[in-house]
Design an enzyme around this catalytic site. Structure first.
Site, PDB file in Angstrom:
ATOM      1  CE  LYS A 150       3.879  15.758 -10.750  1.00 49.45           C
ATOM      2  NZ  LYS A 150       3.524  14.694 -11.726  1.00 49.45           N
ATOM      3  CG  ASP A 168       5.987  16.475 -16.361  1.00 50.71           C
ATOM      4  OD1 ASP A 168       7.153  16.286 -16.780  1.00 50.71           O
ATOM      5  OD2 ASP A 168       5.183  15.544 -16.116  1.00 50.71           O
ATOM      6  CE  LYS A 172       4.280  15.065 -19.362  1.00 50.67           C
ATOM      7  NZ  LYS A 172       3.657  13.735 -19.228  1.00 50.67           N
ATOM      8  CG  ASP A 188       2.660  17.631 -13.493  1.00 51.89           C
ATOM      9  OD1 ASP A 188       1.728  16.966 -13.003  1.00 51.89           O
ATOM     10  OD2 ASP A 188       3.768  17.144 -13.798  1.00 51.89           O
ATOM     11  CG  ASP A 221       6.734  12.270 -18.682  1.00 53.66           C
ATOM     12  OD1 ASP A 221       6.572  13.268 -17.935  1.00 53.66           O
ATOM     13  OD2 ASP A 221       5.937  11.952 -19.582  1.00 53.66           O
ATOM     14  CD  GLU A 234       7.169  14.691 -13.478  1.00 50.63           C
ATOM     15  OE1 GLU A 234       7.206  13.791 -14.328  1.00 50.63           O
ATOM     16  OE2 GLU A 234       6.126  15.312 -13.185  1.00 50.63           O
ATOM     17  NE  ARG A 244       6.179   7.561 -10.727  1.00 44.98           N
ATOM     18  CZ  ARG A 244       5.530   6.705 -11.511  1.00 44.98           C
ATOM     19  NH1 ARG A 244       5.833   5.410 -11.469  1.00 44.98           N
ATOM     20  NH2 ARG A 244       4.594   7.103 -12.341  1.00 44.98           N
TER      21      ARG A 244
HETATM   22  N1  BES Z   1       2.290  14.864 -14.807  1.00 49.62           N
HETATM   23  C1  BES Z   1       2.230  13.606 -15.463  1.00 49.62           C
HETATM   24  C2  BES Z   1       0.869  12.927 -15.322  1.00 49.62           C
HETATM   25  C3  BES Z   1      -0.254  13.585 -16.062  1.00 49.62           C
HETATM   26  C4  BES Z   1      -0.530  13.242 -17.357  1.00 49.62           C
HETATM   27  C5  BES Z   1      -1.039  14.518 -15.431  1.00 49.62           C
HETATM   28  C6  BES Z   1      -1.590  13.845 -18.027  1.00 49.62           C
HETATM   29  C7  BES Z   1      -2.093  15.114 -16.092  1.00 49.62           C
HETATM   30  C8  BES Z   1      -2.368  14.781 -17.389  1.00 49.62           C
HETATM   31  C9  BES Z   1       3.280  12.671 -14.887  1.00 49.62           C
HETATM   32  O1  BES Z   1       4.444  13.278 -14.451  1.00 49.62           O
HETATM   33  C10 BES Z   1       3.669  11.734 -15.980  1.00 49.62           C
HETATM   34  O2  BES Z   1       4.222  12.176 -16.941  1.00 49.62           O
HETATM   35  N2  BES Z   1       3.361  10.453 -15.791  1.00 49.62           N
HETATM   36  C11 BES Z   1       3.658   9.485 -16.777  1.00 49.62           C
HETATM   37  C12 BES Z   1       4.186   8.267 -16.077  1.00 49.62           C
HETATM   38  C13 BES Z   1       4.790   7.251 -17.002  1.00 49.62           C
HETATM   39  C14 BES Z   1       6.057   7.768 -17.605  1.00 49.62           C
HETATM   40  C15 BES Z   1       5.073   5.988 -16.208  1.00 49.62           C
HETATM   41  C16 BES Z   1       2.369   9.168 -17.531  1.00 49.62           C
HETATM   42  O3  BES Z   1       1.304   9.152 -16.900  1.00 49.62           O
HETATM   43  O4  BES Z   1       2.427   8.979 -18.729  1.00 49.62           O
HETATM   44 ZN    ZN Z   2       4.267  15.215 -13.890  1.00 50.12          ZN
HETATM   45 MN    MN Z   3       5.839  13.519 -16.023  1.00 47.48          MN
END
Ligand code: BES
Ligand code: ZN
Ligand code: MN
Length: 485
Positions: A250, A255, A262, A273, A332, A334, A336
């Protein structure tokens, strides 16, 4: 940090380290040093460093004692890495430019000595290119570690470990760069420059290519950013074989969350990310530098996730390269969306027998595992056990999570084939279920959620605070033990 080899008759720097077995201070240190070390509660435990000055026959020496624990202790190599790391951490800004490690009386084997040197090299990595106003005493002074009288064979083992260190350091550099410097196109440029002359074959897909192919899920994420998306494929073909192994990363270079934006606090972390993509690039570099006897493809999906007038909206339906449609509930989630199209493409293009993907995919994995283990999901028990073993041996530890039909059902959508998020709980698992919908029958696949291990808020034994390089050692160890073994 440069690692050099020398013999006891060569001129040595002022700073010399001795490796001390726990509980046995050698008599030849002299009474004063031994007394002082004992008084300072130095006992030779791994990670302990005692510093003194000694008038030795070859001049005044800044003498460091580094504990290496007891021979035969479990995790012996990790303890030796720690000793090397602790030495370098202590003297990095000490004013000394070189550190000699005297292996003569150490009793170590070649692989144990190489572990000390690897710890020293890795702990010495820093990225100070944006620091223009460091005072002299803040600047790194230590640039060389000199192995004196290293055990026979250490130098040739070090060739392999140096390739590993190069890969880890490249990953750390990519992960550390801010998102205004490192974005999809510049990530590709940096890889092209680094891989020139290594024998790695580089293929780049630009925005038009991705559109012509039909990577609607990946492009949906990219459309809110002025930075055009890329897919980068790297191949190290160190052996001709039936089906190659694919590493997939990824590479979200920033992000913001997109329209599902966020919160401001901590958003700067999302420059890393792309840690999965960074690990894949670093691992391929290591394999090429050490001329691994394996056929490995590294593919990374590179996008920036931003909110703007052209950004995708919650509720949008996108068509992935596989033909499956996705309702984007949360922009968010994204990662996947990027990975699913890359997974389809790598299977269609290279027909790998095994795929390992690495992604900073969910915050939920940090809730589960903190910063010690990365999460592992796999459709194949043999691959899972091989990766588990590689994790234990390399120190990039993995903990396996479940997959199953009951979790899979949670991402069914009312309007499309699936939605990109499930309910609140089990978020790392539903993310993995989403990816599994893009894996063909007969492909052994593992997904590693590395969101908690890419970046460290405090120094560790072989890294400073910041980028850890997680994943490179794991993948290299997997290649050594499974593909080359
Ligand atoms: N890049 C983030 C995951 C992440 C969060 C990595 C904190 C490192 C530290 C990912 O793209 C994301 O935002 N995931 C969301 C998913 C949710 C919207 C289902 C998350 O984990 O909040
Ligand atoms: Zn992300
Ligand atoms: Mn995200």
């Amino acid at each position: 940090m440069t690692i050099r080899f020398a013999s006891s008759t060569d001129p040595r720097p002022r700073l010399v380290a001795r490796l001390i077995v726990e509980g046995s201070l050698p008599a030849d240190l002299g009474d004063t040093v031994r007394e002082a070390a004992t008084a300072s509660r130095f006992s030779g435990k791994p990670g302990q460093v005692f510093e003194s000055f000694a008038a030795l026959p070859n001049g005044l020496t800044r003498l460091a004692l580094a504990g290496i624990g007891k021979p035969g202790a479990p995790d012996r190599l990790a303890a030796l890495e720690r000793a090397g790391g602790a030495l370098v951490a202590r003297f990095l800004t000490s004013g000394e430019t070189a550190l000699a490690i005297d292996f003569a009386e150490s009793g170590l084997t070649a692989d144990e000595a190489a572990a000390v040197l690897l710890g020293a090299r890795l702990r010495g990595w820093r990225y100070d290119v944006y620091k223009t106003r460091q005072s002299a005493d803040q600047q790194v002074s230590l640039h060389a570690v000199i192995a004196i009288d290293a055990p026979e064979g250490t130098q040739s083992l070090w060739q392999t470990e140096a390739a590993l260190a190069e890969g880890i350091e490249f990953t750390r550099e990519l992960v550390t760069e801010p998102a205004n410097v490192l974005y999809p196109a510049s990530f590709v440029d940096r890889c092209r420059a680094r891989f020139a002359g290594t024998g790695i074959d580089v293929v780049v897909l630009t925005g038009d290519d991705l559109a012509a192919l039909g990577m609607g899920a990946l492009l949906g994420v990219a459309q809110g950013s002025v930075r055009e998306a890329r897919v980068l494929a790297l191949r190290w073909k160190g052996r001709a074989g039936a089906r190659p192994t694919a590493f997939v990363g990824k590479g979200v270079t920033f992000d913001s969350g997109g329209i599902s934006i966020k919160p401001a606090g901590g958003m700067e972390d999302m420059k890393w990310d792309m840690g999965g993509a960074g690990a894949v690039a670093g691992a391929l570099l290591t394999l090429a530098l050490r001329k691994a006897e394996a056929d490995v493809i590294g593919v990374v999906g590179l996008v920036e996730n931003m909110p703007d007038g052209n950004a995708q909206r919650p509720g949008d339906v996108v068509t992935s390269l596989s033909g499956q449609t996705i309702e984007v509930i949360n922009t968010d989630a994204e990662g996947r969306l990027v990975l699913c199209d890359v997974l389809t493409w790598v299977q269609r293009t290279y027909a790998p027998g095994t795929i390992i993907d690495l992604a900073t995919l969910t915050g939920a994995i940090i809730v589960s595992l903190g910063h010690e283990y990365a999460g592992m999901f796999a459709n194949d028990d043999l691959l899972a056990s091989q990766l588990d073993a590689a994790g234990k041996a390399s120190g990039d530890k993995l903990w396996r999570f479940p997959l199953g039909a009951a979790y899979d059902k949670l991402i069914d959508s009312a309007i499309a084939d699936m939605k990109n998020v499930g309910p609140r709980y089990g978020g790392s698992i539903t993310a993995a279920q989403f990816l599994q919908r893009f894996i063909d029958d007969g492909v052994a696949w593992a997904h590693l959620d590395i969101a908690g291990t890419v970046w460290a808020d405090k120094p560790g034994t072989t890294h400073d605070k910041g980028a850890t390089g997680f994943g490179v050692r794991l993948l290299d160890r997997y290649v050594r033990d499974v593909l080359e073994g």
